[in-house]
Design a protein around this motif. Structure first.
Motif, PDB file in Angstrom:
ATOM      1  N   VAL A   5      32.373  36.830  46.187  1.00 30.26           N
ATOM      2  CA  VAL A   5      31.405  37.894  44.911  1.00 30.26           C
ATOM      3  C   VAL A   5      32.160  37.604  43.312  1.00 30.26           C
ATOM      4  O   VAL A   5      33.002  37.837  43.890  1.00 30.26           O
ATOM      5  N   TYR A   6      31.309  37.586  42.780  1.00 28.54           N
ATOM      6  CA  TYR A   6      31.616  37.414  41.357  1.00 28.54           C
ATOM      7  C   TYR A   6      32.386  38.824  40.504  1.00 28.54           C
ATOM      8  O   TYR A   6      30.730  39.252  40.331  1.00 28.54           O
ATOM      9  N   SER A   7      32.730  39.045  40.266  1.00 25.59           N
ATOM     10  CA  SER A   7      33.712  40.104  39.780  1.00 25.59           C
ATOM     11  C   SER A   7      34.928  39.785  38.501  1.00 25.59           C
ATOM     12  O   SER A   7      35.465  39.187  38.645  1.00 25.59           O
ATOM     13  N   SER A   8      34.667  41.034  37.569  1.00 24.68           N
ATOM     14  CA  SER A   8      35.410  41.062  36.081  1.00 24.68           C
ATOM     15  C   SER A   8      36.554  42.442  36.842  1.00 24.68           C
ATOM     16  O   SER A   8      37.809  42.425  35.677  1.00 24.68           O
ATOM     17  N   LEU A   9      36.109  42.767  38.419  1.00 26.66           N
ATOM     18  CA  LEU A   9      37.115  43.820  38.170  1.00 26.66           C
ATOM     19  C   LEU A   9      38.406  43.806  38.318  1.00 26.66           C
ATOM     20  O   LEU A   9      39.537  45.310  38.048  1.00 26.66           O
ATOM     21  N   THR A  60      41.254  41.629  37.939  1.00 25.15           N
ATOM     22  CA  THR A  60      41.932  41.092  36.441  1.00 25.15           C
ATOM     23  C   THR A  60      41.682  41.773  34.681  1.00 25.15           C
ATOM     24  O   THR A  60      42.587  40.596  35.078  1.00 25.15           O
ATOM     25  N   GLY A  61      39.844  41.756  34.890  1.00 30.38           N
ATOM     26  CA  GLY A  61      39.206  41.735  33.906  1.00 30.38           C
ATOM     27  C   GLY A  61      39.138  41.007  32.906  1.00 30.38           C
ATOM     28  O   GLY A  61      38.448  40.537  32.189  1.00 30.38           O
ATOM     29  N   ILE A  62      39.514  39.537  34.026  1.00 27.79           N
ATOM     30  CA  ILE A  62      38.681  38.237  33.957  1.00 27.79           C
ATOM     31  C   ILE A  62      37.851  37.969  35.152  1.00 27.79           C
ATOM     32  O   ILE A  62      37.873  38.487  36.011  1.00 27.79           O
ATOM     33  N   HIS A  63      36.210  37.280  34.880  1.00 23.40           N
ATOM     34  CA  HIS A  63      35.327  37.328  36.389  1.00 23.40           C
ATOM     35  C   HIS A  63      35.988  36.269  36.972  1.00 23.40           C
ATOM     36  O   HIS A  63      36.152  34.519  36.551  1.00 23.40           O
ATOM     37  N   GLY A  64      35.741  36.434  38.559  1.00 25.55           N
ATOM     38  CA  GLY A  64      36.016  35.195  39.247  1.00 25.55           C
ATOM     39  C   GLY A  64      35.900  35.725  40.432  1.00 25.55           C
ATOM     40  O   GLY A  64      35.116  36.337  41.195  1.00 25.55           O
ATOM     41  N   SER A  65      35.965  34.624  41.654  1.00 26.70           N
ATOM     42  CA  SER A  65      35.700  34.491  42.748  1.00 26.70           C
ATOM     43  C   SER A  65      36.295  35.175  44.083  1.00 26.70           C
ATOM     44  O   SER A  65      37.241  34.969  43.833  1.00 26.70           O
ATOM     45  N   GLU A 119      32.052  47.752  39.793  1.00 31.45           N
ATOM     46  CA  GLU A 119      32.719  47.771  38.198  1.00 31.45           C
ATOM     47  C   GLU A 119      33.307  46.811  37.140  1.00 31.45           C
ATOM     48  O   GLU A 119      34.023  46.082  37.543  1.00 31.45           O
ATOM     49  N   GLU A 120      32.808  46.703  35.582  1.00 29.53           N
ATOM     50  CA  GLU A 120      33.450  46.321  35.188  1.00 29.53           C
ATOM     51  C   GLU A 120      34.470  46.425  34.427  1.00 29.53           C
ATOM     52  O   GLU A 120      34.422  47.289  34.199  1.00 29.53           O
TER      53      GLU A 120
END
Length: 324
Positions: free
Chosen positions: A233-237, A239-244, A261-262
């Motif tokens: 899953v690719y999300s910024s939730l 850490t605040g930065i998009h990650g996998s 959420e973003e």
């Protein structure tokens, strides 16, 4: 292609073990370097801050002892990852410790690392900076870094979305230093493919989570082995930065991986998220899309030897195909 002097003749296979929060500790780093690949860890993994000095002392001593006892075996240098960001209140203290120990390679993340480059170059060390696009690469090159880590689509942790085929070539057009490729690699033939498209080194993290020496819970390692690319899953939730991240760990934290959420990248945070007590890296586990080719949990040495054989076998097959 360009390899800095510190890496020439010291690698069994052209691989850097990527630094991973919590997972990368002295045991993993030492095992990677003894096996003939660069081992690395985030400075922030050493807690409290004073422990960084202890870790570096141990790593340097054990590698020196091993090298003296095994003069014919390549022993790779190690690296320390520094987060160059206002949220990292330890940066200056950690850099002073790195300078004291003359850390061979410092890997920088997020902001352009001018002050880190100056400090590391003062004693002859080198700096690799990770980027997700050409704009960030240009800024780092202007700061005098020795290598660019292209964190491409499919990589674990704070990954980008650009194809390796695009980003590596674009960076190579503006940079004649070392290029390191990150994204979905787990086998020796992947390393050769990275070189084929213009990189000098492969940057591999997820594959080393599922090893005996990694500082990861057994459940984390087992989830890596059981997962496929569709489970990332690719999300910024978080850490605040998009990650996998691994979908299973998000579900275990009581969150819906399909409805996350973003988060605001300017409020980078490694604390609890989404109304859950789960924390990034500790409970929400990072991983890249290469998980589908990971099927066991070997020792680091056995894994690197396997990767070396895969690398050489692929070279042989290509040579035969070319001659036919």
């Amino acid at each position: 292609m360009s390899l800095p002097e510190v890496l020439q003749g010291s690698l069994r296979i052209p691989v850097v073990g990527a630094p991973m929060f919590i997972v990368s500790g002295p045991e993993l780093v030492i095992a990677q370097c003894k096996a003939g690949i660069v081992g690395s860890f985030p400075a922030l993994n050493a807690r409290p801050q004073e422990m960084l000095d202890e870790w570096l002392t141990r790593i340097r001593q054990e590698l020196a002892d091993f090298s003296a006892a095994n003069p014919d075996q390549p022993v790779a240098p190690f690296a320390v990852n520094q987060i160059v960001h206002q949220s990292n209140s330890r940066l200056m203290a950690d850099m002073q410790t790195c300078v004291k120990h003359r850390v061979p390679i410092v890997i920088t993340s997020l902001r352009p690392p001018a002050e880190v480059v100056e400090a590391v170059h003062s004693y002859g060390g080198i700096v690799f900076h990770d980027v997700i696009n050409v704009r960030h690469a240009r800024k780092a090159i202007d700061q005098g870094v020795d290598g660019i880590i292209t964190v491409c689509s499919g990589a674990g942790g704070h990954a980008g979305t650009t194809s390796a085929f695009a980003l590596v070539k674009e960076v190579r057009e503006i940079f004649d230093g070392t290029i390191i490729l990150s994204g979905s690699m787990s086998r020796g033939n992947d390393v050769l493919a990275a070189q084929a498209i213009g990189a000098d080194l492969a940057y591999i993290g997820t594959r080393f989570i599922a090893t005996e020496e990694a500082n990861a819970p057994a459940e984390y390692k087992e989830m890596i082995v059981a997962s496929q690319s569709a489970d990332i899953v690719y999300s910024s939730l978080f850490t605040g930065i998009h990650g996998s991240y691994l979908k299973g760990s998000i579900i275990n934290a009581g969150l819906d991986p399909d409805n996350l959420e973003e988060a605001d990248k300017n409020a980078m945070d490694f604390g609890s998220v989404g109304g859950s007590k789960a924390k990034a890296w500790k409970d929400i586990w990072g991983a890249g899309q290469g998980v589908g080719s990971i099927h066991d949990i070997p020792s680091v040495n056995d894994l690197v030897l396997r990767m070396e054989q895969e690398y050489r076998d692929t070279l042989g097959r290509l040579a035969i195909a070319r001659s036919n």
